[in-house]
Design an enzyme around this catalytic site. Structure first.
Site, PDB file in Angstrom:
ATOM      1  CB  CYS A 160      -7.620  -0.389 -27.690  1.00 19.79           C
ATOM      2  SG  CYS A 160      -7.837  -0.376 -25.742  1.00 19.79           S
ATOM      3  CE1 TYR A 242       1.806 -11.315  -2.184  1.00 17.36           C
ATOM      4  CE2 TYR A 242       1.616  -9.764  -0.406  1.00 17.36           C
ATOM      5  CZ  TYR A 242       1.476 -11.303  -0.734  1.00 17.36           C
ATOM      6  OH  TYR A 242       0.884 -12.131   0.191  1.00 17.36           O
ATOM      7  CB  CYS A 338      -5.776  -4.355  -7.892  1.00 17.62           C
ATOM      8  SG  CYS A 338      -5.086  -5.817  -7.988  1.00 17.62           S
TER       9      CYS A 338
END
Length: 383
Positions: A160, A242, A338
């Site tokens: 990868c 979070y 994000c």
């Protein structure tokens, strides 16, 4: 519109959009229809075939590149075309960043047209390949790799290009050790916090027990910027929602000696890691880490009126969390997103409820080269 299915058209790709596709338009019955075109590059002329029809847009595939974009290149990865892991390897990194900045700017102008902002130059990744310190691979039968684009079939890989070399080199070795699977299994391959390679099966949530952002280099720059922005207001008390495993928590406590933090994180494994670390660092009097979903936490605990730090999942903040922050009247909100569309949605809610906020800082951190994903850091202040 059904008559358009399988029809061919020559179009110009205007730009790239959230999701990674190119955007083009065709005329049909005196209407201008939006067409999304995978594997397109900006400012090129292509022949397309319509392959899917939705209520508000069409999906097409490229059948011929008539005038290629100046930003188009040969994808470096042999698996790029079928693999669902990357979507922008066919575009130069400079253009990738330009398109990300355009995506964010367009969304903010659409959702919060009243907000004035200056988008600072993007913080680029030092590595455009071999940057990921963790990847998630799927196994079925003897195959190990990523899902194909828009499919649950697996692209069998032996390396990868966006994974760190230490991870990529392990893929064929681990694949040789695995027994054939009669159902899809998921594995996390990662470099842990000790710098060692490890892999393990993960559940359907697909998260694994990961303690950091996937791009170590960009994350270090991001953490430094977060500490710098918080330090400018020098709060005595900060609420962190979070919180994960303390990616920002511990650098903030280390950098601001008079700061105390209350944090909320739903994943009990991550909170357990944070609790163990705060005990080792003797920070029990300055950090209170709660295992709770942020909605419940906001209902039970007072938030800081000085500073709230948000790092929500891709889906953004819930309206309950935003409402509590607004009711609290927090002077500063530092939001790490994000997903730019959900960031724009949340900013719309915040500005609608409290127009006094101003965007004091806005910057992209290019955590995910070769994809359309990116992190956005935005600071809102009431003064």
């Amino acid at each position: 519109m059904k008559s358009l299915l399988h029809s061919e058209h020559v179009v110009n790709i205007e730009k790239l959009v959230v999701g990674g596709n190119g955007l083009a338009r065709i005329q049909f019955q005196n209407r201008s229809l939006v067409v999304f075109v995978p594997l397109a590059a900006p400012n090129e002329k292509v022949k397309i075939k319509i392959i899917h029809i939705e209520k508000n847009h069409l999906l097409a595939e490229i059948t011929e590149i008539i005038e290629p974009s100046l930003a188009r290149r040969e994808p470096p990865c042999e698996y790029f075309k079928p693999c669902g892991g990357c979507c922008w390897q066919h575009i130069t990194e400079t253009e990738q960043i330009r398109q990300k900045e355009q995506i964010l700017t367009d969304l903010l102008n659409k959702f919060v047209p009243q907000a004035l902002f200056e988008l600072l130059p993007t913080i680029a990744s030092e590595k455009n390949f071999n940057y990921r310190n963790r990847i998630q691979l799927k196994q079925f039968g003897q195959e190990l790799g990523y899902f194909k684009k828009s499919s649950h079939q697996i692209v069998d890989i032996s390396k990868c290009l966006i994974a760190e070399n230490e991870i990529s080199e392990q893929i064929p070795k681990i694949k040789a050790q695995l027994r054939p699977a009669d159902e899809v299994k998921k594995f996390e391959f990662r470099i842990n916090h000790l710098g060692q390679f490890e892999h393990y099966p993960i559940g359907n949530d697909g998260e694994g027990l990961s303690f950091s952002q996937v791009n170590t280099n960009v994350n270090e720059k991001l953490v430094l910027k977060v500490v710098e922005l918080v330090a400018l207001t020098n709060p005595s008390f900060l609420t962190e929602l979070y919180a994960g495993a303390g990616n920002f928590t511990f650098p903030l406590l280390s950098g601001l000696q008079n700061l105390s933090i209350e944090s909320a994180e739903l994943n009990s494994k991550l909170t357990a890691y944070t609790t163990k670390k705060l005990t080792e660092l003797k920070l029990q009097k300055r950090l209170f880490a709660f295992t709770a979903d942020c909605e419940s936490f906001c209902n039970r605990r007072p938030l800081s009126k000085e500073f709230v730090l948000l790092d929500p999942p891709r889906s953004g903040c819930s309206q309950d969390v935003i409402n509590k922050i607004i009711r609290t009247g927090s002077e500063n909100i530092l939001y790490l997103s994000c997903h730019p569309a959900y960031l724009a949605r949340d900013l719309k809610s915040i500005f609608a409820a409290c127009p006094e906020y101003k965007i004091k800082y806005l910057q992209i951190f290019d955590m995910f080269p070769q994809t359309d994903h990116f992190e956005t850091l935005v600071l809102l202040s009431r003064h």
